[in-house]
Design a protein around this motif. Structure first.
Motif, short mmCIF file in Angstrom:
data_model
loop_
_atom_site.label_atom_id
_atom_site.label_comp_id
_atom_site.label_asym_id
_atom_site.label_seq_id
_atom_site.Cartn_x
_atom_site.Cartn_y
_atom_site.Cartn_z
N ASP A 476 -58.69 -44.74 58.42
CA ASP A 476 -57.41 -44.70 57.30
C ASP A 476 -58.09 -44.63 56.39
OD1 ASP A 476 -55.88 -44.57 59.89
OD2 ASP A 476 -56.21 -46.97 59.61
N VAL A 477 -59.73 -44.49 55.97
CA VAL A 477 -60.24 -44.51 54.61
C VAL A 477 -60.20 -42.87 53.79
CG1 VAL A 477 -61.82 -45.74 52.78
CG2 VAL A 477 -59.96 -46.96 54.81
N SER A 478 -61.28 -42.25 54.23
CA SER A 478 -61.46 -41.87 53.71
C SER A 478 -61.40 -40.41 54.76
CB SER A 478 -62.79 -41.30 53.20
OG SER A 478 -63.09 -42.62 52.05
N PRO A 479 -62.17 -39.04 54.34
CA PRO A 479 -61.20 -38.69 53.45
C PRO A 479 -59.37 -38.98 53.22
CG PRO A 479 -61.90 -36.30 54.89
CD PRO A 479 -61.72 -38.23 55.55
N LYS A 480 -59.52 -38.68 51.44
CA LYS A 480 -57.82 -39.84 51.03
C LYS A 480 -57.86 -38.34 49.82
CE LYS A 480 -59.70 -43.31 48.74
NZ LYS A 480 -59.65 -44.80 48.33
N GLY A 481 -56.09 -38.73 49.26
CA GLY A 481 -56.70 -37.96 47.85
C GLY A 481 -56.55 -36.71 47.83
N CYS A 482 -56.59 -35.49 49.58
CA CYS A 482 -57.46 -34.36 49.16
C CYS A 482 -56.12 -33.47 49.35
CB CYS A 482 -57.74 -34.27 50.30
SG CYS A 482 -59.21 -34.69 50.12
N VAL A 483 -56.28 -32.71 48.31
CA VAL A 483 -55.16 -31.69 48.53
C VAL A 483 -55.10 -29.70 48.57
CG1 VAL A 483 -52.96 -30.37 46.96
CG2 VAL A 483 -54.08 -32.67 46.55
N GLN A 515 -54.92 -41.46 53.26
CA GLN A 515 -53.93 -40.26 53.55
C GLN A 515 -53.22 -38.68 52.65
OE1 GLN A 515 -50.49 -42.68 51.63
NE2 GLN A 515 -49.92 -43.07 52.96
N ASN A 516 -53.32 -37.56 52.87
CA ASN A 516 -53.89 -35.88 52.70
C ASN A 516 -52.44 -35.52 52.82
OD1 ASN A 516 -56.40 -37.09 51.96
ND2 ASN A 516 -56.18 -37.14 54.67
N PHE A 517 -52.50 -34.16 51.69
CA PHE A 517 -51.66 -33.35 51.09
C PHE A 517 -51.94 -31.84 51.74
CE2 PHE A 517 -48.51 -30.21 49.62
CZ PHE A 517 -47.34 -30.51 50.71
N ALA A 518 -51.41 -30.81 52.61
CA ALA A 518 -52.35 -29.47 52.54
C ALA A 518 -50.85 -28.57 52.94
CB ALA A 518 -52.45 -29.86 54.00
N THR A 519 -50.70 -27.27 52.25
CA THR A 519 -49.91 -26.23 52.93
C THR A 519 -50.48 -25.43 53.17
OG1 THR A 519 -49.47 -26.08 50.39
CG2 THR A 519 -48.40 -27.93 50.94
N TRP A 520 -50.04 -24.60 53.90
CA TRP A 520 -50.73 -23.29 54.46
C TRP A 520 -49.99 -22.49 55.14
CZ3 TRP A 520 -51.17 -27.79 57.29
CH2 TRP A 520 -50.86 -27.41 58.95
N GLU A 531 -47.57 -35.36 53.09
CA GLU A 531 -46.20 -35.71 51.97
C GLU A 531 -47.13 -35.74 50.77
OE1 GLU A 531 -43.98 -38.94 52.77
OE2 GLU A 531 -43.12 -38.78 54.58
N PRO A 532 -46.17 -35.05 49.87
CA PRO A 532 -47.09 -34.52 48.79
C PRO A 532 -46.36 -35.41 47.71
CG PRO A 532 -44.47 -33.35 48.53
CD PRO A 532 -45.09 -34.15 50.37
N MET A 537 -52.76 -37.83 44.61
CA MET A 537 -53.00 -36.30 44.21
C MET A 537 -53.84 -36.90 42.84
SD MET A 537 -50.65 -32.81 44.72
CE MET A 537 -49.60 -32.83 46.41
N THR A 538 -53.89 -37.51 41.99
CA THR A 538 -53.79 -37.96 40.48
C THR A 538 -55.22 -39.02 40.80
OG1 THR A 538 -52.32 -38.08 39.66
CG2 THR A 538 -53.69 -38.99 38.65
#
Length: 540
Positions: A476-483, A515-520, A531-532, A537-538
């Motif tokens: 639950d640490v990495s990858p994190k903050g990926c978009v 925690q990461n966020f993806a759309t496709w 969730e966005p 994302m910063t």
């Protein structure tokens, strides 16, 4: 590519008489239009990558390299320590910059242990130029040109320097300080170093229309350019050919060389083109300094190509800073060696370069282009045609690393592979071609931005086109903050039918990723993962 997509979406609504025809974002027709645009962009990248046709090689007129008789001297050593000695040897000229002393048409047989030229006048304000001179022999430990120091640039034009082709121990030029210029010269058979920069003084080498060939003594210390001392060593090369078996093209010995401009040149037959394994300055501590192998360097339209049983790696080294490779080609190395591998680099740019590697297996060590411990890397509009393992790989990102609009064809492994616990801040925008595994694999790396992946997968092992993977990081640490967003590979061209996937099957400890966020887009529908939350994302 992002602007192209936005423009396409804006044109999705068209006015037709009194009615408005709306095209739903994500429909098959719109997706096909965007992917067609990507196809043409990928082809443009292929056409522009690598050497351009203006490369020329060698002396302007090879027939004028050599010697005609000049009976005024048969000395084995030409020594210039004053304006008087220069004037006495000159066949023409007044010593000014516009009309230098011209010393020409000589045949010098340098003796064992002795140089052929001694240039030592640090306060010189006059100019000399050597023309049509042949210097040959087996020096056994000395240098053909001993440039101790000279106040003005020393020029050689259409001269030839012939060593013993690996049986002796010649140096072409030993530079303590000053500037050495060569135009239309041939250097053959020098077995140890060609340009040896020593001492604390500033040293400069400028080569134009020259050929360097021959067989070095096969030891790891041979190098065409060899920095041995902290003084500035700057090199310019234009329209030259290097084909010296068993040489490294560059040996830094822990000191720095600046290739301020190398262009329109072929570097071939060398064991390693740019690089060395000794990346610490003598007495240095890797934990206390960031070493520089080369810095402030620019390679444009240079082809790196190699000889079987000699080649190791096209470019291997450590500590490069502020270096640009533009329209360069890297072709042909042996199995189990990477083609382009640098470590501990900052601000390195590869622009419109071409990579070709077919030798090797689908195992680590056969990557095409690999960077370690890197910040400020930009790989843009490059093309790799043939990769027996991964194509573009980054291990341990120190931030601000970017892969923008790159193509990989005939790739066995991943097209872009980034990994390393503690790594962060990588942008991947525009990936094209085909590969046998995931198009983009992100392993244990935080704050990665991936968009516009147009890759056909030919294997059956990857979970998806873009994969976030946890392998060595804590649960639950990495990858994190990926978009991950933009158009991704269609399900029908993904190995397992998934444009996006998460993989923890190889993690040492069970658990998920951060925690990461993806759309496709998939089947005309916008899919989401996570969730966005803008705070994630910063990069903080």
């Amino acid at each position: 590519m992002t602007s192209d997509i936005n423009n396409t979406l804006e044109r999705a609504q068209e006015f037709d008489g009194d009615s408005i025809i709306s095209t739903t974002v994500g429909t098959a027709s719109l997706s096909e239009l965007v992917r067609t645009q990507a196809m043409f962009k990928a082809e443009s990248i292929r056409r522009n990558a690598g050497c351009q046709p203006w490369v020329t090689l060698g002396p302007v007129d090879v027939s004028k390299v050599g010697v005609t008789a000049d009976a005024r001297t048969d000395a084995a050593i030409i020594t210039i320590t004053s304006q008087e000695t220069a004037a006495a040897l000159a066949a023409a000229g007044t010593g000014t910059q516009a009309d230098p002393y011209v010393i020409k048409d000589k045949n010098i047989a340098f003796a064992s242990g002795s140089p052929g030229f001694v240039l030592n006048d640090p306060q010189a304000t006059y100019y000399i130029r050597f023309y049509n001179i042949l210097a040959s022999g087996a020096s056994n430990g000395s240098s053909i040109i001993n440039l101790v120091a000279f106040g003005t640039p020393v020029a050689f034009e259409r001269c030839k320097f012939q060593g013993a082709n690996g049986t002796a121990d010649e140096l072409l030029a030993y530079l303590s300080s000053g500037t050495l210029e060569m135009y239309g010269c041939e250097i053959a058979g020098v077995s140890n170093y060609c340009f040896f920069g020593a001492g604390l003084g500033a040293k400069n080498v400028k080569l134009t229309d020259c050929i360097v060939s021959g067989t070095a003594k096969n030891t790891p210390t041979n190098g065409v350019f060899y920095a041995y001392g902290a003084g500035a060593f700057k090199v310019q090369v234009d329209r030259c050919l290097f084909n010296s078996s068993h040489f490294h093209w560059h040996i830094g010995n822990g000191w720095t060389i600046e290739y301020s401009l190398v262009r329109n040149t072929v570097i071939g037959g060398c064991a390693v083109a740019i690089g060395d394994l000794n990346y610490l300055k003598p007495g240095g501590d890797i934990y206390l300094q960031i070493p520089n192998m080369i810095q402030n360097s620019n390679f444009k339209n240079v082809r790196f190509t190699y000889t079987p049983d000699v080649t190791q790696t096209a470019a291997y080294g450590n500590g490069a800073d502020n270096c640009v490779f533009e329209n360069c080609s890297f072709e042909g190395n042996v199995a189990e060696r990477r083609l382009f591998e640098w470590r501990r680099t900052t601000n390195v740019t590869l622009l419109q370069c071409y990579f070709h590697k077919t030798a090797g297996t689908n195992n680590a060590g056969n990557e095409v282009c690999e960077f370690w411990e890197t910040s400020g890397l930009l790989v843009r509009e490059c093309w790799a045609d043939g990769a027996p393992e991964d194509c573009y790989e980054l291990v341990t990102s120190y931030g601000n690393n970017k892969f923008i609009d790159n193509v990989g064809d005939n790739v066995t492994g991943q097209l872009v592979d980034i990994f390393g616990v503690g790594s962060f801040d990588v942008e991947i925008n525009g990936v094209y071609g085909d590969c046998g595994d995931a198009a983009v694999l992100v392993t244990d790396v935080d704050y990665v931005r991936v968009s516009n992946v147009f890759v056909q997968q030919t294997g059956t092992s990857a979970l998806g086109s873009v994969v976030l993977e946890r392998r060595n990081a804590a649960p639950d640490v990495s990858p994190k903050g990926c978009v991950v967003n933009g158009f991704l590979s269609l399900p029908e061209v993904s190995s397992q039918g998934a444009p996006f996937a998460v993989d923890t099957t190889q993690a040492l400890v069970p658990g998920g990723i951060g925690q990461n966020f993806a759309t496709w887009w998939e089947d005309g529908e916008l899919k989401f993962y996570g969730e966005p939350a803008l705070s994630r994302m910063t990069l903080r």
